[in-house]
Scaffold this active site. Structure first.
Site: not given
Ligand code: IVH
Length: 702
Positions: A136, A138, A246, A333, A430, A445, A451
């Site tokens: 695989k 990258d 592929y 993986k 804020c 918040c 804000c």
């Protein structure tokens, strides 16, 4: 007191004991977090986390969704691939979607993948299933279209449905032929594969970048992505890129009966093919995996696992796809790589709904070829649970290739004067109070409209791809306009051009802008003055109202006036309006509550009224995309089927828009009865439900 945190129990795949309330909250956080990382990775080429951490988020999300299928969100990450294309390139709609791959993390996952294939195809024990195994790579996936052997178009994956047109850039990659060689290629051939940069070329490029004062790339993948997505192809041409094929998309003639056959044909036409090996058993594929893993450090390019694919193409076709990934392939993986570094500082980011997210700023460190300098700490409870402190030495981990997670704190290395991290009680942006509701993991918040961080995030959402989709307005530009005081609320966007006419320093003369980019932006805004109701509703950023819910509302109520009216009426719990709202399949009490609260808030009413003055909001028109003879019908399969397994039959029916039920009732439209059908067949007959043989069924659905 430390609160028990059932939410970000990231390393615990267990979903037992998770209450539906917590599950819903966690799914929400995961959806937001995954989508943010998708954007960073796919659009900005600046991932904040390693692939490992990202995978953990996705796995956790899938585990919870499997345990609580009723809680799957409209914006669930499982239904998406990557992120929508960023602006700057023209768009290309993929004629065959570019999908992603499911992941296997250990030998058991691989065994289950192979067993599932056998079950799905209904194969006997002795039937051989050849699996093609290949590294695989990258890099960045790319689709290259040849017509009559000539390269006519190349596109990135984008969100899987629509990518970016990078034809001119791809043409600068030396190993990709502009004209296919040999003979026998189909008139239309879309070749798919990975654009990548070799390790040695990556090092050279970074050395060069440093000598000209340019930015160094974190890893070869980012360098490849950054190079391929240059608006000026002459820059791409100067970057040393490579390509391996592929897979394929649209083809006017089949490429053969097996993957191996198709690969050798692609190779005979001059395309570079990703090397791999045909394997006949679980042992074989695992041997290949271990062999490549051992060779991995010596490979000239980065790989992050092995992809296993069913070799027979007729089987691939029958196996088909489930949400974003094929059933006939999986990515196994490579395990995580770890490193120790120092956590220099914890900073806080404020999101659209006011959520305070702590971020770990790390002493930059290379883990498996990637420089890592930030990692998310998710929320207050996560920090408390791991007792993460500024100045700590921590173990971070990346699996496969990009993202770091904080695995543990090395307590014996903790500085003597260390103190626990005081999670802010006030919003750093804020100054309003920040609160954590009982049972909530998120600290928010309370500044709401005052804000600035929330305001900017809301504006970003408003212009984002699935909302108003305004080209030329990215995060940077929104921040710029906001800081200049030019836009405070969404309607201000549509007044920008008018304001600019009277401005002392017009936009085209501002830093980062020019005549062309300013004009482009204004014309993009102009074209969005007419907008679909569903996009409008989604763009408002009402908590819990994702894209699909916005569509549902638009479909049900047709006009904005009607939605506003309903939102007013539903305050009366006895009202028909409330019953009608709650009766919509897909809208629950909590979502309805957020919708009502939004429209009940006077400031939001002002925002909506100001937008109405600027816009024409179109009624929602339903696209009928799935028009098969069984769309909307309820089907029950019973008895032993001969030509397909039960799973395959179910998947096929669902892909045609049918609902597959487990028991027969008056609402059943068809019962498909195989050999030895028993009580279900009897029941169908007694209720007068149409009974089909397997043959009838195939005839019906074609
Ligand atoms: S096959 C239907 N083979 O990995 C998808 N993909 O994580 C067929 N990738 O989107 C993909 N190397 O961009 C395949 N040897 C390989 C690959 C590969 C890298 C990428 C591809 C895919 C992603 C999924």
């Amino acid at each position: 007191m430390t609160k028990k945190n059932p939410t970000f129990a990231l390393f615990n795949p267990e979903t037992e004991g998770l209450t539906p309330e917590h599950a819903a909250k966690e799914l929400k956080i995961l959806a937001e977090e995954i989508s943010r990382h998708d954007k960073l990775y796919y659009q900005q080429d600046e991932p904040e986390v390693t692939d490992a951490e990202y995978d953990i988020l996705r796995r956790r999300n899938t585990a919870i969704e499997q345990h609580f299928p009723q809680l799957v969100r409209d914006d669930s990450p499982t239904s998406k691939v990557g992120a929508a294309p960023s602006s700057g390139f023209s768009k290309v709609k993929h004629s065959v979607p570019m999908l992603s791959l499911g992941n296997a993390f250990d030998d058991e996952d691989v065994a289950e993948f192979l067993a599932r294939i056998r079950r799905f195809l209904g194969l006997g024990k002795d039937e051989r299933v050849d699996i093609f195994s290949e590294p695989k790579i990258d890099g960045l996936s790319c689709s290259i279209r040849y017509e009559k052997g000539v390269l006519v178009q190349a596109a990135t994956r984008g969100d899987g449905a629509v990518g970016e047109n990078i034809t001119d850039n791809v043409k600068t990659i030396a190993c990709i032929p502009h004209q296919l060689s040999g003979s026998g290629y189909p008139d239309i051939l879309e070749v798919r594969g990975e654009v990548y940069m070799r390790r040695d070329r990556f090092q050279e490029l970074n050395t060069n970048q440093a000598s000209i004062g340019g930015k160094a790339f974190a890893n070869p993948r980012n360098a490849a992505a950054g190079s391929l997505r240059q608006l000026d192809p002459s820059i791409t041409a100067a970057r040393p890129l490579d390509f391996y094929a592929y897979a394929w998309g649209e083809v006017s003639d089949p490429l053969g009966q097996s993957l191996t056959e198709a690969r050798s044909r692609l190779e005979s036409w001059g395309l570079p093919i990703n090397p791999g090996e045909l394997c006949a058993s679980l042992d074989d594929v695992l041997k290949f995996y271990r062999g490549v893993m051992a060779d991995r450090p010596d490979l000239d390019h980065e790989i992050d696992g092995i992809v296993y694919k069913v070799n027979r193409l007729d089987w691939q076709e029958r196996l088909g796809f489930v949400s974003r990934a094929p059933r006939w392939a999986i990515a196994h993986k490579f395990p995580a790589e770890q490193a120790i570094t120092r956590l220099n500082e914890i900073t806080i980011q404020v999101g659209r709904t006011g959520a305070l997210t702590p971020v770990a700023n790390l002493e930059p460190i290379t883990v498996g070829g990637v420089v890592v300098s930030r990692a998310t700490l998710h929320n207050r409870d996560e920090i408390e649970r791991k007792d993460v402190r500024e100045g700590d030495s921590i173990v971070i981990q990346r699996a496969g290739d990009v993202i770091p997670q904080v695995v543990e704190v090395l307590l014996d290395k903790r500085p003597e004067n260390s103190t626990p991290y005081p999670f802010p009680t006030h919003c750093p942006e804020c100054g309003s109070q920040a609160t954590q509701e009982d049972g909530e993991v998120v600290t928010r918040c309370t500044g709401g409209l005052i804000c600035p961080a929330q305001a900017v995030e809301r504006l970003k959402h408003f212009v984002s791809r699935n909302a108003f989709d305004i080209e030329g307005l990215g995060d940077k530009q929104i921040k710029f306009f906001f800081e200049q005081g030019l836009i405070k609320s969404p309607a201000d966007l549509f007044k920008l051009a008018e304001k600019d006419k009277n401005s002392l320093i017009p936009l085209r003369n501002q830093p980062g802008w020019g005549r062309q980019s300013a004009e482009k932006l204004y014309s993009a805004l102009e074209t969005k003055r007419t907008i679909g109701l569903d996009r409008f509703i989604f763009g408002l950023g009402i908590p819990q109202i994702g894209q699909a819910t916005a569509k549902l509302l638009a479909k049900t109520y047709a006009t904005l006036d009607r939605i506003e009216e309903v939102a007013r009426q539903v305050h009366d719990p006895e009202s028909d309006a409330l019953q009608e709202l709650l009766a919509i399949d897909g809208i629950g009490a909590s979502m309805a509550g957020d919708l009502i609260a939004f429209f009940g808030e006077p400031h939001n009413q002002e925002v909506v009224a100001a937008l109405k003055e600027q816009l024409t909001i179109e009624e929602f028109i339903l696209e009928v995309s799935n028009n098969s003879p069984v769309t909307g019908k309820t089907v029950v399969f019973t008895g032993k089927l001969q030509t397909m397994s039960r799973d395959e039959a179910k998947a096929k029916a669902e892909s045609l828009g049918a609902k597959v039920a487990g028991s027969v009732s008056k609402k059943t439209d068809y019962v498909v009865a195989g050999a030895d059908a028993g009580s279900k067949l009897k029941k169908a007959e007694s209720l007068g439900v149409t009974v089909l043989t397997e043959e009838d069924w195939h005839e019906l659905v074609g």
